[in-house]
Design an enzyme around this catalytic site. Structure first.
Site, PDB file in Angstrom:
ATOM      1  N   GLY A  88       0.829  -1.206   0.000  1.00 40.39           N
ATOM      2  CA  GLY A  88       0.000   0.000   0.000  1.00 40.39           C
ATOM      3  C   GLY A  88       0.859   1.250   0.000  1.00 40.39           C
ATOM      4  O   GLY A  88       2.065   1.196   0.197  1.00 40.39           O
ATOM      5  N   GLY A  90       1.002   5.382   1.363  1.00 43.20           N
ATOM      6  CA  GLY A  90       0.432   6.382   2.259  1.00 43.20           C
ATOM      7  C   GLY A  90       1.087   7.715   2.032  1.00 43.20           C
ATOM      8  O   GLY A  90       1.910   7.869   1.125  1.00 43.20           O
ATOM      9  N   GLY A  91       0.727   8.675   2.844  1.00 44.45           N
ATOM     10  CA  GLY A  91       1.247  10.024   2.685  1.00 44.45           C
ATOM     11  C   GLY A  91       2.758  10.097   2.812  1.00 44.45           C
ATOM     12  O   GLY A  91       3.409  10.875   2.128  1.00 44.45           O
ATOM     13  N   MET A  92       3.330   9.293   3.693  1.00 42.93           N
ATOM     14  CA  MET A  92       4.762   9.420   3.928  1.00 42.93           C
ATOM     15  C   MET A  92       5.618   8.373   3.225  1.00 42.93           C
ATOM     16  O   MET A  92       6.835   8.426   3.285  1.00 42.93           O
ATOM     17  CB  MET A  92       5.053   9.384   5.431  1.00 42.93           C
ATOM     18  CG  MET A  92       4.599  10.652   6.122  1.00 42.93           C
ATOM     19  SD  MET A  92       5.227  10.771   7.796  1.00 42.93           S
ATOM     20  CE  MET A  92       6.901  11.285   7.526  1.00 42.93           C
ATOM     21  N   VAL A  95       4.406   0.877   1.833  1.00 46.34           N
ATOM     22  CA  VAL A  95       4.568  -0.264   2.724  1.00 46.34           C
ATOM     23  C   VAL A  95       4.716  -1.522   1.874  1.00 46.34           C
ATOM     24  O   VAL A  95       3.920  -1.753   0.960  1.00 46.34           O
ATOM     25  CB  VAL A  95       3.366  -0.424   3.668  1.00 46.34           C
ATOM     26  CG1 VAL A  95       3.536  -1.667   4.538  1.00 46.34           C
ATOM     27  CG2 VAL A  95       3.215   0.798   4.541  1.00 46.34           C
ATOM     28  N   LYS A 109       7.863  -0.391   6.077  1.00 45.93           N
ATOM     29  CA  LYS A 109       7.446   0.936   5.619  1.00 45.93           C
ATOM     30  C   LYS A 109       8.689   1.728   5.238  1.00 45.93           C
ATOM     31  O   LYS A 109       9.611   1.859   6.041  1.00 45.93           O
ATOM     32  CB  LYS A 109       6.689   1.648   6.737  1.00 45.93           C
ATOM     33  CG  LYS A 109       6.056   2.955   6.297  1.00 45.93           C
ATOM     34  CD  LYS A 109       5.212   3.530   7.413  1.00 45.93           C
ATOM     35  CE  LYS A 109       4.488   4.790   6.967  1.00 45.93           C
ATOM     36  NZ  LYS A 109       3.673   5.361   8.035  1.00 45.93           N
ATOM     37  N   ASP A 202      -5.478  10.940  16.298  1.00 47.70           N
ATOM     38  CA  ASP A 202      -5.960  10.784  14.929  1.00 47.70           C
ATOM     39  C   ASP A 202      -6.611   9.406  14.746  1.00 47.70           C
ATOM     40  O   ASP A 202      -6.211   8.630  13.898  1.00 47.70           O
ATOM     41  CB  ASP A 202      -4.805  10.963  13.948  1.00 47.70           C
ATOM     42  CG  ASP A 202      -5.297  11.028  12.504  1.00 47.70           C
ATOM     43  OD1 ASP A 202      -6.478  11.381  12.314  1.00 47.70           O
ATOM     44  OD2 ASP A 202      -4.528  10.720  11.590  1.00 47.70           O
TER      45      ASP A 202
END
Lengths: 205, 188
Positions: A88, A90-92, A95, A109, A202
């Site tokens: 997947g 993600g923003g940073m 993974v 990650k 969050d």
């Protein structure tokens, strides 16, 4: 909604946004008079404005990058880990499914290449892992290893298979028993974090 | 290519002076070029690079427009068409991606809320596009501002040139549209 009405909503919304939050209610009270519908419309936009955060503040290309890169060039090896496949994005960063030298499967990650030179992002990326590392709880993912190797930063953690809560909720209703079970697990995990003085800030599905 | 570049440059100039038909001719030309570049990007392996819309559009601009013969206003117009084109290309890809059937694959690895399976992001992009269409129905300019900024990477100054309104208006349109779209997507 007719055009005049829309303009009025916009006008009130813009004026209210410019005010300090505690003055907005008074302003709307005076400006809307008895028009409950108008006030509700402006208020719901104000609340969306408050919650929207970074929504669409990045660029569509950030999203597109993960879509267009069907066969992204990915590292074969990072430190002692062999990278197997992309799980997947993600923003940073991305993974990957990876295996360590013992053959154990881990979730790897990697910090996005574009962020590696940004000290702030690197610090945030590593801090997040250290926070999780400080916790030891069955409902919190276990971080095995944090490090820097082969020109990137990585976090190796427990691989969790299954589907996300978001996906489960989208595909059908959950039984009451399951809802309670999930909620209890979430709550105990949060309690464990709170005991260590860590606040999540969050929580989402 | 030189004749082609001249044609694109000329169409940009005509459109800027108010010829709407020029836009109809311009769009497919830019579409073809951006689509080609995007495909090239997919098939090409570029280690350490992620796709940047602005980089892609810049590349198309350099290829399609005669550089020393065009002012910055025409440049903004080129980017405006590109924003629309990129929106089509990206949402198209997202739609294909969102439609991929779920297999027995691992769905997600959780470390924090930030890791999002790309299919979920693809679905979000498709939903955003639909919400933008709904916004377009009631206020086309505000929807356009989002297209220029989010899909085209234009800044407020460039957007204000394209839409012929002040930068303040662009900023106000943006914050209204952002709140409106956010609310719309939350309600779905």
């Amino acid at each position: 909604m007719n055009p005049e009405r829309l303009e009025r909503v916009d006008q009130l919304f813009q004026s209210a946004v410019d005010l300090a939050p505690e003055r907005r209610a008074g302003f709307l009270e005076a400006a809307c008079g008895g028009d409950v519908e108008l006030r509700a419309e402006v208020e719901s936009l104000l609340s969306a404005h408050q919650d929207a955060g970074d929504f669409i503040e990045d660029s569509a290309s950030d999203v597109a990058a993960s879509l267009l890169e069907k066969n992204p060039q990915r590292p074969r090896q990072v430190g002692q880990y062999k990278i197997e496949k992309l799980l997947g994005t993600g923003g940073m960063g991305e993974v990957y499914l990876a295996t360590d030298k013992m053959g154990r499967r881990v979730a790897m990650k990697l910090l996005a290449a574009r962020l590696i030179k940004d000290q702030q992002h690197v610090a945030r990326f590593l801090q997040e892992a250290r926070t999780v590392l400080a916790l030891n709880h069955p409902n919190i993912v276990t971080v095995y290893d944090i490090g820097e190797a082969d020109g990137t930063y990585y976090i190796a953690s427990e691989l969790i298979e299954g589907e996300t809560l978001r996906r489960s909720l989208e595909t059908g209703e959950l039984e009451l028993g399951a809802v309670l079970e999930i909620s209890i697990q979430v709550a105990t995990a949060l309690a464990a974090a709170h005991e260590k003085g860590i606040v999540h800030r969050d929580i989402k599905r | 290519m030189a004749a082609f570049r001249h044609e694109v440059t000329e169409l940009l100039r005509q459109w800027k002076s108010g010829d709407e038909e020029a836009l109809d001719k311009l769009t497919p030309l830019i579409y073809a070029e951006l689509h080609r570049l995007a495909h090239q990007f997919i098939s090409r392996e570029r280690p350490g690079h992620t796709l940047q819309t602005t980089a892609l559009v810049n590349e198309a601009y350099l290829r399609l427009v005669e550089q020393n013969d065009v002012d910055w206003e025409s440049r903004a117009h080129f980017f405006a068409v590109s924003a629309q084109v990129m929106r089509h290309i990206l949402v198209d890809y997202a739609r294909q991606h969102a439609a991929v059937k779920r297999g027995g694959e691992i769905q997600k690895v959780t470390l924090d809320g930030e890791v999002i399976v790309s299919r979920e992001r693809a679905a979000e992009l498709v939903a955003l596009d639909e919400a933008m269409q709904a916004l377009h129905e009631i206020h086309p300019r505000r929807s356009k501002v989002v297209e220029l900024r989010y899909f085209g990477g234009l800044n407020n100054k460039e957007s204000s040139e394209v839409l012929k309104v002040s930068e303040t208006t662009i900023e106000r349109d943006w914050r209204f549209a952002k709140a409106w779209l956010y609310r719309e997507l939350q309600a779905r």
